[in-house]
Design an enzyme around this catalytic site. Structure first.
Site, PDB file in Angstrom:
ATOM      1  N   ASP A 160      47.523  30.501  45.613  1.00  0.00           N
ATOM      2  CA  ASP A 160      48.142  31.864  46.084  1.00  0.00           C
ATOM      3  C   ASP A 160      48.208  32.719  44.757  1.00  0.00           C
ATOM      4  OD1 ASP A 160      51.435  32.953  46.484  1.00  0.00           O
ATOM      5  OD2 ASP A 160      49.727  33.797  46.976  1.00  0.00           O
ATOM      6  N   THR A 162      46.655  36.154  42.154  1.00  0.00           N
ATOM      7  CA  THR A 162      46.303  37.657  42.264  1.00  0.00           C
ATOM      8  C   THR A 162      44.786  37.816  42.473  1.00  0.00           C
ATOM      9  OG1 THR A 162      46.334  37.247  39.934  1.00  0.00           O
ATOM     10  CG2 THR A 162      48.263  38.502  40.675  1.00  0.00           C
TER      11      THR A 162
HETATM   12  N1  SAM Z   1      50.015  36.701  47.757  1.00  0.00           N
HETATM   13  C1  SAM Z   1      49.521  37.482  46.959  1.00  0.00           C
HETATM   14  C2  SAM Z   1      48.386  37.915  46.981  1.00  0.00           C
HETATM   15  O1  SAM Z   1      47.491  37.485  47.829  1.00  0.00           O
HETATM   16  O2  SAM Z   1      47.780  38.967  46.260  1.00  0.00           O
HETATM   17  C3  SAM Z   1      49.737  36.755  45.592  1.00  0.00           C
HETATM   18  C4  SAM Z   1      51.189  36.534  45.319  1.00  0.00           C
HETATM   19  S1  SAM Z   1      51.529  35.489  43.854  1.00  0.00           S
HETATM   20  C5  SAM Z   1      52.800  36.678  43.235  1.00  0.00           C
HETATM   21  C6  SAM Z   1      50.336  35.713  42.590  1.00  0.00           C
HETATM   22  C7  SAM Z   1      50.578  35.389  41.422  1.00  0.00           C
HETATM   23  O3  SAM Z   1      49.580  34.551  40.658  1.00  0.00           O
HETATM   24  C8  SAM Z   1      51.529  35.871  40.451  1.00  0.00           C
HETATM   25  O4  SAM Z   1      52.614  35.857  40.229  1.00  0.00           O
HETATM   26  C9  SAM Z   1      50.560  35.909  39.192  1.00  0.00           C
HETATM   27  O5  SAM Z   1      51.375  35.793  37.873  1.00  0.00           O
HETATM   28  C10 SAM Z   1      50.040  34.288  39.499  1.00  0.00           C
HETATM   29  N2  SAM Z   1      48.768  34.222  38.375  1.00  0.00           N
HETATM   30  C11 SAM Z   1      47.655  34.988  38.195  1.00  0.00           C
HETATM   31  N3  SAM Z   1      46.813  34.331  37.475  1.00  0.00           N
HETATM   32  C12 SAM Z   1      47.341  33.079  37.116  1.00  0.00           C
HETATM   33  C13 SAM Z   1      46.837  31.935  36.353  1.00  0.00           C
HETATM   34  N4  SAM Z   1      45.681  32.012  35.788  1.00  0.00           N
HETATM   35  N5  SAM Z   1      47.481  30.877  36.577  1.00  0.00           N
HETATM   36  C14 SAM Z   1      48.650  30.682  37.129  1.00  0.00           C
HETATM   37  N6  SAM Z   1      49.158  31.716  37.964  1.00  0.00           N
HETATM   38  C15 SAM Z   1      48.527  33.022  37.964  1.00  0.00           C
END
Ligand code: SAM
Length: 303
Positions: A160, A162
């Protein structure tokens, strides 16, 4: 009366296309160590979280994406005990996973602790059933680091993330998918956030091409999420068990019954099976991913 602040989604600027919200109260806006975060109230969509100019979650339509990213892989698998979420900061997916009482342990690896902190304040409907649940553990780390190093094995991995920009970019790499495959138990399944095909078709084809280099089965399923603008949202599917995504509706329904028929607002056994019936233009992206890539033409200048 103060002028309305219009907050644009800048994800598709290169396509000269923007969706824009008239924000009510801005609850929080900060540049974290990893990304720009803004959380605001909207008169129709409720609370809206945006990261780096892309809508992440809204109170109004979160259930569609969260249910489809969770119940489809878990009920298709049928015996999921160990589940990993990569990303998922708002905890909306984790809340759905924990509805499956047969899941013994859920691990979430999130890079940005601020997203979880803000969600704890502003999305208690997600975080309350999750953060103190004994079956849940939260790890603050880059998902790539975690899957490259962990000794643990998972039946289902839910990415899930970004979009493929900033910290999320590495989560669309072949190296990441290869490391996820290493962490999957035999016959396990990985699902990914894979964008909106009408606007991000190349991203979808590229993702499935990588799945197919690594797994017996690489495909996607779809759902329409109003604030992931652009029509169908594609959820990537990768597994070494090519039969999983063809699990019959009766089997899905009986597994759901065994799981206690927890309440859902979008997912049903019929919607589950139908989500893999792709509209032709999306199926063509999948077929394109299966075709060998033509070698790039060498640029004349070098000759
Ligand atoms: N449902 C949303 C979408 O489809 O765009 C995504 C929601 S969720 C908030 C996305 C999460 O991924 C964020 O909290 C972000 O900080 C996290 N994220 C981004 N890159 C990451 C990485 N390399 N490792 C772990 N988490 C990550």
């Amino acid at each position: 009366m103060a002028a309305k602040r219009w907050i644009p989604e800048t994800l598709f600027d290169e396509l000269d296309f923007r969706m824009t919200y008239a924000a009510g109260r801005v609850l929080h806006e900060v540049r974290t160590k990893h990304q720009h975060l803004v959380l605001f109230e909207h008169k129709f969509f409720g609370k809206v979280l945006m990261l780096d100019g892309a809508t992440q979650v809204t109170s109004k339509d979160e259930f569609i994406y969260h249910e489809m990213m969770t119940h489809v892989p878990i009920l298709a698998h049928g015996q999921a005990r160990q589940v990993l979420i990569v990303g998922g900061g708002d905890c909306g997916i984790a809340e759905e996973v924990l509805k499956h009482k047969a899941v013994e342990r859920l691990t979430q690896v999130e890079i940005d602790p601020s997203v979880v902190e803000f969600a704890e304040q502003h999305f208690p409907e997600f975080t309350r059933p999750v953060l103190r649940n004994p079956r849940f553990d939260l790890i603050i780390d880059d998902g790539m680091n975690y899957v490259a190093r962990t000794e643990r094995r998972f039946d289902v991995i839910i990415v899930d993330s970004t979009d493929p920009q900033g910290p999320g970019k590495v989560l669309f790499s072949e190296g990441f998918y290869r490391a996820c495959r290493r962490c999957l138990t035999a016959g396990g399944v990985m699902v990914t956030q894979n964008g909106v095909p009408i606007l991000q078709g190349n991203e979808l084809a590229a993702g499935i091409r990588k799945f197919r280099r690594l797994f017996a089965d690489g495909y996607c399923y779809v759902a329409a999420i109003p604030t992931y603008v652009g029509g169908h949202m594609a959820m990537g599917w990768a597994s070494d068990n090519a039969k999983l995504r063809a699990t019959p509706v009766a089997t899905i329904a009986s597994r759901y019954a065994r799981a206690g028929r927890f309440p859902t607002r979008y997912w049903t056994p019929q919607v589950h099976v139908a989500a893999f019936a792709l509209p032709r233009f999306i199926a063509e992206h999948v077929q394109r991913a299966a075709r060998p890539q033509r070698p790039r033409a060498r640029s004349r200048r070098r000759n």
